[in-house]
Design a protein around this motif. Structure first.
Motif, PDB file in Angstrom:
ATOM      1  N   GLU A   4       0.833  -1.211   0.000  1.00 45.84           N
ATOM      2  CA  GLU A   4       0.000   0.000   0.000  1.00 45.84           C
ATOM      3  C   GLU A   4       0.863   1.255   0.000  1.00 45.84           C
ATOM      4  OE1 GLU A   4      -3.293   0.185  -0.550  1.00 45.84           O
ATOM      5  OE2 GLU A   4      -3.164  -1.974  -0.775  1.00 45.84           O
ATOM      6  N   ASP A  55      -5.555   2.950   4.489  1.00 43.85           N
ATOM      7  CA  ASP A  55      -5.867   1.526   4.442  1.00 43.85           C
ATOM      8  C   ASP A  55      -4.770   0.728   5.138  1.00 43.85           C
ATOM      9  OD1 ASP A  55      -7.434  -0.788   3.227  1.00 43.85           O
ATOM     10  OD2 ASP A  55      -5.429  -1.135   2.380  1.00 43.85           O
ATOM     11  N   LYS A  59      -5.164  -1.432   8.668  1.00 48.58           N
ATOM     12  CA  LYS A  59      -4.909  -2.876   8.658  1.00 48.58           C
ATOM     13  C   LYS A  59      -3.710  -3.290   9.495  1.00 48.58           C
ATOM     14  CE  LYS A  59      -7.126  -3.740   4.255  1.00 48.58           C
ATOM     15  NZ  LYS A  59      -6.947  -3.999   2.824  1.00 48.58           N
TER      16      LYS A  59
END
Length: 89
Positions: A4, A55, A59
């Motif tokens: 990411e 994100d 996570k």
């Protein structure tokens, strides 16, 4: 660096290139609507990069903080709420 973050870096480098192009468009006295369209495109790329980072944060960092204890988890959740608040303003 996880996937990411790598995606975010690519997006940010793309945005940087587009910003350089926008500056050149302005210096070349290009059509204002074309310039505005490019600015909106960069804003979209920056938002996508930000979502990739958030994100990843949710996570990994937030999940870990919640598993480690109530105080750490609550702090991370508060951080996310503050970011969401900035997004909707």
């Amino acid at each position: 660096m996880n996937e990411e973050k790598k995606k975010a870096v690519v997006l940010l480098k793309t945005a940087r290139g587009q910003i350089d192009g926008i500056i050149k468009m302005i210096e070349d006295d290009r059509y204002c609507v074309d310039i505005s369209t490019q600015i909106l495109s960069v804003i979209g790329i920056l938002q996508k990069a930000n979502l990739n980072i958030l994100d990843q944060h949710l996570k990994h960092c937030v999940r870990t903080a919640i598993l480690e204890g109530e105080t750490q988890g609550d702090e991370k959740i508060d951080e996310i709420i503050n970011i969401i608040d900035k997004y909707i303003k």
